[in-house]
Motif scaffolding. Structure first.
Motif, PDB file in Angstrom:
ATOM      1  N   CYS A 164      44.494  43.615  31.281  1.00 28.37           N
ATOM      2  CA  CYS A 164      43.626  43.079  32.337  1.00 28.37           C
ATOM      3  C   CYS A 164      44.197  43.469  33.695  1.00 28.37           C
ATOM      4  O   CYS A 164      45.317  43.108  34.029  1.00 28.37           O
ATOM      5  CB  CYS A 164      43.535  41.558  32.210  1.00 28.37           C
ATOM      6  SG  CYS A 164      42.376  40.844  33.374  1.00 28.37           S
ATOM      7  N   HIS A 165      43.454  44.245  34.447  1.00 26.59           N
ATOM      8  CA  HIS A 165      43.916  44.620  35.788  1.00 26.59           C
ATOM      9  C   HIS A 165      42.776  44.623  36.792  1.00 26.59           C
ATOM     10  O   HIS A 165      42.954  44.985  37.943  1.00 26.59           O
ATOM     11  CB  HIS A 165      44.590  45.995  35.763  1.00 26.59           C
ATOM     12  CG  HIS A 165      43.767  47.045  35.061  1.00 26.59           C
ATOM     13  ND1 HIS A 165      42.529  47.405  35.496  1.00 26.59           N
ATOM     14  CD2 HIS A 165      44.014  47.768  33.953  1.00 26.59           C
ATOM     15  CE1 HIS A 165      42.051  48.340  34.691  1.00 26.59           C
ATOM     16  NE2 HIS A 165      42.923  48.562  33.735  1.00 26.59           N
ATOM     17  N   THR A 166      41.601  44.255  36.318  1.00 24.33           N
ATOM     18  CA  THR A 166      40.416  44.314  37.171  1.00 24.33           C
ATOM     19  C   THR A 166      39.644  43.001  37.046  1.00 24.33           C
ATOM     20  O   THR A 166      39.617  42.396  35.977  1.00 24.33           O
ATOM     21  CB  THR A 166      39.511  45.492  36.721  1.00 24.33           C
ATOM     22  OG1 THR A 166      40.266  46.701  36.820  1.00 24.33           O
ATOM     23  CG2 THR A 166      38.268  45.609  37.579  1.00 24.33           C
ATOM     24  N   ALA A 201      37.814  37.325  42.387  1.00 24.35           N
ATOM     25  CA  ALA A 201      37.915  38.568  41.620  1.00 24.35           C
ATOM     26  C   ALA A 201      39.384  38.866  41.283  1.00 24.35           C
ATOM     27  O   ALA A 201      39.715  39.238  40.148  1.00 24.35           O
ATOM     28  CB  ALA A 201      37.294  39.725  42.414  1.00 24.35           C
ATOM     29  N   ALA A 202      40.271  38.698  42.255  1.00 28.24           N
ATOM     30  CA  ALA A 202      41.703  38.948  42.008  1.00 28.24           C
ATOM     31  C   ALA A 202      42.256  37.939  40.997  1.00 28.24           C
ATOM     32  O   ALA A 202      43.049  38.292  40.118  1.00 28.24           O
ATOM     33  CB  ALA A 202      42.480  38.873  43.320  1.00 28.24           C
ATOM     34  N   TRP A 203      41.797  36.705  41.117  1.00 28.51           N
ATOM     35  CA  TRP A 203      42.236  35.654  40.185  1.00 28.51           C
ATOM     36  C   TRP A 203      41.857  36.011  38.744  1.00 28.51           C
ATOM     37  O   TRP A 203      42.646  35.859  37.818  1.00 28.51           O
ATOM     38  CB  TRP A 203      41.600  34.333  40.619  1.00 28.51           C
ATOM     39  CG  TRP A 203      41.915  33.160  39.766  1.00 28.51           C
ATOM     40  CD1 TRP A 203      43.079  32.450  39.738  1.00 28.51           C
ATOM     41  CD2 TRP A 203      41.047  32.530  38.820  1.00 28.51           C
ATOM     42  NE1 TRP A 203      42.981  31.416  38.822  1.00 28.51           N
ATOM     43  CE2 TRP A 203      41.748  31.441  38.254  1.00 28.51           C
ATOM     44  CE3 TRP A 203      39.740  32.782  38.398  1.00 28.51           C
ATOM     45  CZ2 TRP A 203      41.191  30.611  37.288  1.00 28.51           C
ATOM     46  CZ3 TRP A 203      39.174  31.949  37.440  1.00 28.51           C
ATOM     47  CH2 TRP A 203      39.903  30.886  36.901  1.00 28.51           C
ATOM     48  N   LYS A 204      40.638  36.513  38.562  1.00 32.36           N
ATOM     49  CA  LYS A 204      40.205  36.919  37.217  1.00 32.36           C
ATOM     50  C   LYS A 204      41.069  38.069  36.695  1.00 32.36           C
ATOM     51  O   LYS A 204      41.376  38.141  35.507  1.00 32.36           O
ATOM     52  CB  LYS A 204      38.738  37.348  37.235  1.00 32.36           C
ATOM     53  CG  LYS A 204      37.767  36.203  37.407  1.00 32.36           C
ATOM     54  CD  LYS A 204      36.341  36.735  37.496  1.00 32.36           C
ATOM     55  CE  LYS A 204      35.338  35.614  37.695  1.00 32.36           C
ATOM     56  NZ  LYS A 204      33.971  36.130  37.915  1.00 32.36           N
ATOM     57  N   ALA A 205      41.444  38.977  37.600  1.00 34.56           N
ATOM     58  CA  ALA A 205      42.252  40.133  37.191  1.00 34.56           C
ATOM     59  C   ALA A 205      43.665  39.730  36.796  1.00 34.56           C
ATOM     60  O   ALA A 205      44.390  40.527  36.206  1.00 34.56           O
ATOM     61  CB  ALA A 205      42.288  41.163  38.317  1.00 34.56           C
ATOM     62  N   LEU A 206      44.067  38.534  37.136  1.00 39.26           N
ATOM     63  CA  LEU A 206      45.412  38.061  36.785  1.00 39.26           C
ATOM     64  C   LEU A 206      45.490  37.512  35.356  1.00 39.26           C
ATOM     65  O   LEU A 206      46.566  37.148  34.894  1.00 39.26           O
ATOM     66  CB  LEU A 206      45.848  36.945  37.743  1.00 39.26           C
ATOM     67  CG  LEU A 206      46.338  37.396  39.103  1.00 39.26           C
ATOM     68  CD1 LEU A 206      46.380  36.214  40.053  1.00 39.26           C
ATOM     69  CD2 LEU A 206      47.704  38.035  38.998  1.00 39.26           C
ATOM     70  N   GLN A 233      49.822  42.624  44.019  1.00 30.99           N
ATOM     71  CA  GLN A 233      48.891  42.866  45.112  1.00 30.99           C
ATOM     72  C   GLN A 233      47.628  43.540  44.582  1.00 30.99           C
ATOM     73  O   GLN A 233      47.713  44.426  43.746  1.00 30.99           O
ATOM     74  CB  GLN A 233      49.547  43.714  46.192  1.00 30.99           C
ATOM     75  CG  GLN A 233      48.741  43.713  47.481  1.00 30.99           C
ATOM     76  CD  GLN A 233      49.616  43.965  48.698  1.00 30.99           C
ATOM     77  OE1 GLN A 233      50.469  43.159  49.034  1.00 30.99           O
ATOM     78  NE2 GLN A 233      49.399  45.088  49.321  1.00 30.99           N
ATOM     79  N   PHE A 234      46.514  43.085  45.085  1.00 35.75           N
ATOM     80  CA  PHE A 234      45.227  43.619  44.660  1.00 35.75           C
ATOM     81  C   PHE A 234      44.485  44.224  45.842  1.00 35.75           C
ATOM     82  O   PHE A 234      44.450  43.624  46.912  1.00 35.75           O
ATOM     83  CB  PHE A 234      44.348  42.513  44.070  1.00 35.75           C
ATOM     84  CG  PHE A 234      44.875  41.959  42.788  1.00 35.75           C
ATOM     85  CD1 PHE A 234      44.489  42.496  41.578  1.00 35.75           C
ATOM     86  CD2 PHE A 234      45.787  40.920  42.802  1.00 35.75           C
ATOM     87  CE1 PHE A 234      44.994  41.999  40.395  1.00 35.75           C
ATOM     88  CE2 PHE A 234      46.288  40.409  41.617  1.00 35.75           C
ATOM     89  CZ  PHE A 234      45.894  40.951  40.414  1.00 35.75           C
ATOM     90  N   GLU A 235      43.888  45.371  45.576  1.00 39.35           N
ATOM     91  CA  GLU A 235      42.955  45.921  46.545  1.00 39.35           C
ATOM     92  C   GLU A 235      41.566  45.480  46.108  1.00 39.35           C
ATOM     93  O   GLU A 235      41.207  45.630  44.937  1.00 39.35           O
ATOM     94  CB  GLU A 235      43.053  47.447  46.543  1.00 39.35           C
ATOM     95  CG  GLU A 235      42.175  48.101  47.576  1.00 39.35           C
ATOM     96  CD  GLU A 235      42.295  49.609  47.507  1.00 39.35           C
ATOM     97  OE1 GLU A 235      43.424  50.121  47.402  1.00 39.35           O
ATOM     98  OE2 GLU A 235      41.246  50.270  47.535  1.00 39.35           O
ATOM     99  N   VAL A 236      40.822  44.911  47.025  1.00 37.28           N
ATOM    100  CA  VAL A 236      39.502  44.393  46.674  1.00 37.28           C
ATOM    101  C   VAL A 236      38.448  45.137  47.486  1.00 37.28           C
ATOM    102  O   VAL A 236      38.559  45.251  48.700  1.00 37.28           O
ATOM    103  CB  VAL A 236      39.399  42.873  46.961  1.00 37.28           C
ATOM    104  CG1 VAL A 236      38.062  42.331  46.468  1.00 37.28           C
ATOM    105  CG2 VAL A 236      40.540  42.115  46.301  1.00 37.28           C
ATOM    106  N   ARG A 237      37.439  45.645  46.783  1.00 42.90           N
ATOM    107  CA  ARG A 237      36.304  46.248  47.473  1.00 42.90           C
ATOM    108  C   ARG A 237      35.196  45.216  47.548  1.00 42.90           C
ATOM    109  O   ARG A 237      34.915  44.529  46.564  1.00 42.90           O
ATOM    110  CB  ARG A 237      35.804  47.492  46.708  1.00 42.90           C
ATOM    111  CG  ARG A 237      36.873  48.558  46.524  1.00 42.90           C
ATOM    112  CD  ARG A 237      37.345  49.133  47.839  1.00 42.90           C
ATOM    113  NE  ARG A 237      36.253  49.722  48.607  1.00 42.90           N
ATOM    114  CZ  ARG A 237      35.875  50.990  48.518  1.00 42.90           C
ATOM    115  NH1 ARG A 237      36.506  51.812  47.714  1.00 42.90           N
ATOM    116  NH2 ARG A 237      34.874  51.451  49.255  1.00 42.90           N
ATOM    117  N   ILE A 275      35.186  43.562  43.748  1.00 41.19           N
ATOM    118  CA  ILE A 275      35.923  44.062  42.591  1.00 41.19           C
ATOM    119  C   ILE A 275      37.379  44.233  43.003  1.00 41.19           C
ATOM    120  O   ILE A 275      37.673  44.888  44.005  1.00 41.19           O
ATOM    121  CB  ILE A 275      35.319  45.359  42.012  1.00 41.19           C
ATOM    122  CG1 ILE A 275      36.202  45.897  40.885  1.00 41.19           C
ATOM    123  CG2 ILE A 275      35.126  46.424  43.078  1.00 41.19           C
ATOM    124  CD1 ILE A 275      35.519  46.935  40.043  1.00 41.19           C
ATOM    125  N   ALA A 276      38.238  43.574  42.250  1.00 46.54           N
ATOM    126  CA  ALA A 276      39.678  43.596  42.560  1.00 46.54           C
ATOM    127  C   ALA A 276      40.398  44.440  41.525  1.00 46.54           C
ATOM    128  O   ALA A 276      40.138  44.317  40.325  1.00 46.54           O
ATOM    129  CB  ALA A 276      40.224  42.168  42.531  1.00 46.54           C
TER     130      ALA A 276
END
Lengths: 83, 232
Positions: free
Chosen positions: B107-109, B156-161, B194-198, B213-214
């Motif tokens: 999971c990274h996204t 979105a970043a939280w879900k990717a974690l 760290q997440f880049e989020v669009r 999207i993170a």
């Protein structure tokens, strides 16, 4: 302010903000997710309840809350400290 | 990675249900026997199916794809009954559902979607730290839109974690937000990932929506919102 009074405020906000909770029994053991709350609705319930109860809760404590019992615990503690 | 944005066209719920597997239908019946959340749940599952199908370029027939909820509600994709070949993240709000699929089990996204609506989330001391609220106050787009966009970025970043998430999306922190360029940077404890989020603002069937999207990894999509809007 008693625990029951605090819970009444939280329940009223849940009923108003979360469509899936309308007309349902809300227990301390529930999580707002049980009623289909999205994350923004959870924020709105927490923020509005704090404002109506005129309490300030350390953010670090709120970030650990997992269910309504946990939310009541931190609100009750904050209400006791503002007396 | 494949993104799919699906719009609710008002089909009867039974028609949506028919496209899911028996196990998915059972989860839908148990979780949401009725109501608007039921439609959103079904639409989200169908968007996730579509994203997986596109990722696999049609090599797998639709009945072989399942997206079931895990113990914490996280979506788990199965292809021919096998979990871990493909991962998905999904979100629904109002009359849209957004899903993202990518190969592998890692999971990274994460994705999120919110219909733009009146909210004072930007003022919330629970949702945002003092530093975050100061950042939002400087956004030229206004506090309301900046707050909503920042919240979608956090979620979105939280879900990717997954599965090492804080209890709430509030537990990750916005470090930068630029709505004009459609990007944000989110940091998450305890490893300070760290997440880049669009971020994107799109027109939905019932008004504007914010998408995010993170991605944890460096291969953030150049144009993550190139997925089709499917009017079914």
């Amino acid at each position: 302010m008693t625990r029951e009074e605090i819970f009444a405020v939280i329940k009223a906000n849940i009923q108003e903000i979360i469509p899936g909770a309308r007309g349902k029994e809300i227990l301390e053991s529930n999580s707002m997710r049980d009623f289909g709350a999205d994350s923004l609705e959870v924020v709105e319930v927490v923020s509005r309840s704090m404002k109506q109860l005129r309490i300030k809760v350390p953010r670090s404590e709120l970030l650990e809350v997992r269910d309504l019992k946990g939310l009541l615990d931190v609100f009750e503690k904050a209400a006791a400290q503002t007396r | 990675m494949r993104l799919v944005l699906l719009a609710d066209q008002g089909q009867p719920p039974d028609l949506l249900l028919m496209r899911l597997s028996p196990a998915e239908r059972e989860q839908a019946e148990q979780r949401w026997p009725a109501g608007c959340r039921r439609r959103q749940f079904l639409l989200g599952r169908l968007a996730a199916h579509r994203a997986v199908q596109r990722l696999l370029a049609g090599r797998v027939p639709p009945p072989s794809i399942q997206v079931l909820s895990g113990p914490a509600g996280e979506p788990r994709a199965r292809v021919d009954g096998v979990e871990g070949l493909v991962s998905v993240s999904l979100a629904h709000s109002g009359r849209l559902a957004l899903a993202c699929a990518w190969p592998g089990a890692r999971c990274h996204t994460g994705v999120d979607l919110e219909r733009v609506r009146p909210t004072d989330v930007a003022h919330s001391r629970y949702a945002f730290s003092r530093r975050e609220r100061a950042l939002l106050a400087r956004a030229p787009e206004g506090l309301a839109l900046a707050g909503l966009a920042a919240w979608t970025a956090k979620e979105a970043a939280w879900k990717a974690l997954w599965p090492h998430q804080p209890v709430s999306p509030a537990g990750v922190e916005i470090r930068a937000l630029d709505l004009e360029r459609g990007c944000a940077v989110v940091q998450a404890p305890p490893g300070r990932s760290q997440f880049e989020v669009r971020l994107g603002l799109i027109a939905g069937p019932d008004g504007p929506y914010l998408l995010s999207i993170a991605q944890l990894t460096q291969y953030a999509a150049q144009n993550p919102y190139a997925g089709d809007v499917n009017h079914e």
